[in-house]
Design a protein around this motif. Structure first.
Motif, PDB file in Angstrom:
ATOM      1  N   ILE A 293      40.711  33.464  35.751  1.00 50.25           N
ATOM      2  CA  ILE A 293      41.004  34.886  35.620  1.00 50.25           C
ATOM      3  C   ILE A 293      42.069  35.102  34.547  1.00 50.25           C
ATOM      4  O   ILE A 293      43.001  34.308  34.427  1.00 50.25           O
ATOM      5  CB  ILE A 293      41.462  35.484  36.984  1.00 50.25           C
ATOM      6  N   GLU A 294      41.889  36.139  33.738  1.00 52.52           N
ATOM      7  CA  GLU A 294      42.852  36.503  32.708  1.00 52.52           C
ATOM      8  C   GLU A 294      43.604  37.756  33.147  1.00 52.52           C
ATOM      9  O   GLU A 294      43.098  38.553  33.941  1.00 52.52           O
ATOM     10  CB  GLU A 294      42.139  36.779  31.380  1.00 52.52           C
TER      11      GLU A 294
ATOM     12  N   VAL B 279      41.637  41.069  33.829  1.00 49.65           N
ATOM     13  CA  VAL B 279      40.653  41.501  32.824  1.00 49.65           C
ATOM     14  C   VAL B 279      39.744  40.314  32.541  1.00 49.65           C
ATOM     15  O   VAL B 279      39.890  39.247  33.123  1.00 49.65           O
ATOM     16  CB  VAL B 279      41.337  41.983  31.524  1.00 49.65           C
ATOM     17  N   GLY B 280      38.804  40.502  31.640  1.00 50.00           N
ATOM     18  CA  GLY B 280      37.937  39.395  31.248  1.00 50.00           C
ATOM     19  C   GLY B 280      36.653  39.320  32.053  1.00 50.00           C
ATOM     20  O   GLY B 280      36.311  40.230  32.816  1.00 50.00           O
TER      21      GLY B 280
ATOM     22  N   SER C 164      34.661  40.395  39.833  1.00 47.62           N
ATOM     23  CA  SER C 164      34.669  39.543  41.024  1.00 47.62           C
ATOM     24  C   SER C 164      36.057  39.512  41.656  1.00 47.62           C
ATOM     25  O   SER C 164      36.193  39.489  42.891  1.00 47.62           O
ATOM     26  CB  SER C 164      34.243  38.117  40.657  1.00 47.62           C
ATOM     27  N   TRP C 165      37.074  39.536  40.823  1.00 49.74           N
ATOM     28  CA  TRP C 165      38.460  39.573  41.300  1.00 49.74           C
ATOM     29  C   TRP C 165      38.700  40.838  42.127  1.00 49.74           C
ATOM     30  O   TRP C 165      39.192  40.778  43.256  1.00 49.74           O
ATOM     31  CB  TRP C 165      39.399  39.505  40.104  1.00 49.74           C
ATOM     32  N   SER C 166      38.347  41.988  41.575  1.00 52.69           N
ATOM     33  CA  SER C 166      38.574  43.258  42.270  1.00 52.69           C
ATOM     34  C   SER C 166      37.787  43.336  43.566  1.00 52.69           C
ATOM     35  O   SER C 166      38.285  43.813  44.595  1.00 52.69           O
ATOM     36  CB  SER C 166      38.193  44.429  41.354  1.00 52.69           C
TER      37      SER C 166
ATOM     38  N   PRO D 220      38.301  50.068  34.429  1.00 55.11           N
ATOM     39  CA  PRO D 220      39.671  50.583  34.363  1.00 55.11           C
ATOM     40  C   PRO D 220      40.131  50.782  32.921  1.00 55.11           C
ATOM     41  O   PRO D 220      39.642  50.117  31.997  1.00 55.11           O
ATOM     42  CB  PRO D 220      40.497  49.489  35.053  1.00 55.11           C
ATOM     43  N   HIS D 221      41.068  51.689  32.714  1.00 54.28           N
ATOM     44  CA  HIS D 221      41.571  51.970  31.369  1.00 54.28           C
ATOM     45  C   HIS D 221      42.163  50.719  30.717  1.00 54.28           C
ATOM     46  O   HIS D 221      42.025  50.510  29.512  1.00 54.28           O
ATOM     47  CB  HIS D 221      42.626  53.081  31.428  1.00 54.28           C
ATOM     48  N   ARG D 222      42.864  49.889  31.511  1.00 55.55           N
ATOM     49  CA  ARG D 222      43.473  48.688  30.942  1.00 55.55           C
ATOM     50  C   ARG D 222      42.412  47.744  30.391  1.00 55.55           C
ATOM     51  O   ARG D 222      42.630  47.075  29.372  1.00 55.55           O
ATOM     52  CB  ARG D 222      44.325  47.978  31.990  1.00 55.55           C
TER      53      ARG D 222
END
Length: 334
Positions: A146-147, A154-155, A160-162, A292-294
């Motif tokens: 994960i980045e 992100v990345g 999957s992280w969220s 997401p905006h980021r």
């Protein structure tokens, strides 16, 4: 784990001390029904012993790699059967643990019958819970990279992280529901959540992002409880009706506490009415999709870096380098 021994089917075990015997899966094998995993622990502590649930397409499989995980390893022995288990057999992994922390050999038991859909005939089926297959298919010890950008994921694996964070905070076996606010959630629970995150994801500076990740999980947890209120409480005319309208994935005790001690309080009602008025004043709805905006800013930064490195690239070449080959039904533009 040893290979499946037909003579022991559906139970697969190795003698050890501590050890567990007479492992059973008790309960109706239908979606959104609860099952209990029981066993007799010898030389260990039953309350400290852990259970992990899997699903498999055949009751004859005996290798863990053939199983798809549907829960993390935990001490809670009661599980809610998720929609993705329909048509599959349940597998319980029971690991006995002694009072001194010593682990015994795990025992696996496979249900005699497959899980059935609990949807009544004639009722329209809708999309079930998010399975997060990328995480569920990880083998023992395997993790996703994960980045992070601006302290958020992100990345390639950020979705999957969220999804994993969302599943953790909604799992009442991991994150108990009887807390007023996220600030009231105990340190032990948050530590357990963070360990559950690190079990599936890795980054060379992972622990640096612990507090930001837990803060985001707090937002997801609060949003989930708000959804429970909107779905199961607000449509009810009376408090008694709301108490009876218990979601199938929450036990009655937790739901009674949530309705009485949270949703029915003056503070919560005042905040709910205030937020409704504020949402009604929104004049600029979000139009950039679910990303997401980021993540959008991160993508744009990648484009800028690529064009600066090689200004001769065409627009489509830049897109291909940053986001992979484009298809006819979906094209990224900037």
């Amino acid at each position: 784990m040893p290979e499946c021994n037909p003579s022991l089917d559906p139970i697969i075990s190795i003698s050890s001390n501590p050890k567990v015997t007479n492992v059973k899966i008790v309960g109706g094998l239908k979606v959104n029904r609860k099952v209990t995993v029981s066993g007799v622990v010898v030389g260990g502590n039953e309350q400290a012993s852990t259970i992990q649930m899997f699903i498999t397409t055949s009751k004859n499989f005996g290798v863990e790699n053939d199983f798809q995980s549907i829960s993390l390893s935990q001490t809670e022995k009661v599980f809610l059967i998720p929609p993705e288990a329909v048509g599959q057999y349940l597998v319980a992994k029971y690991t006995p643990i002694a009072e001194d922390g010593k682990f015994g050999d795990s025992v696996y038991i496979i249900s005699d019958k497959y899980v059935k859909d609990s949807t009544p005939q004639g009722m329209r089926k809708v999309r079930g819970k998010n399975m997060n297959k990328k995480v569920a298919s990880l083998k023992t010890g395997e993790k996703l990279k994960i980045e992070f950008y601006n302290n958020r994921a992100v990345g390639d694996n950020h979705k999957s992280w969220s999804r994993h964070l969302g599943r953790l905070v909604r799992d009442v076996n991991i994150c108990p529901i009887q807390f007023q606010t996220w600030k009231d959630v105990t340190k032990e629970v948050k530590n357990h959540l963070w360990v559950s995150v690190k079990d599936c994801f890795e980054n060379e500076n992972m622990d640096i992002y612990r507090e930001e990740t837990l803060e985001h999980m707090g937002y997801l947890w609060t949003a989930w409880r708000s959804t429970l209120y909107l779905t199961y409480v607000r449509p009810c005319k009376t408090k008694g009706e709301a108490l009876k309208n218990c979601p199938p994935f929450i036990n009655v005790g937790d739901w009674t506490w949530l309705v009485n001690e949270k949703f029915s309080t003056e503070e919560f009602q005042r905040m709910s009415k205030r937020n409704m008025k504020n949402r009604a004043k929104t004049v600029m709805p979000h139009r950039s999709g679910s990303k997401p905006h980021r993540a959008i800013i991160y993508d744009m930064d990648e484009i800028v870096k690529t064009t600066q490195f090689d200004p001769s690239l065409s627009t489509m070449e830049v897109i291909d380098k940053c986001f992979g080959p484009q298809s006819h039904n979906r094209v990224f533009g900037y």
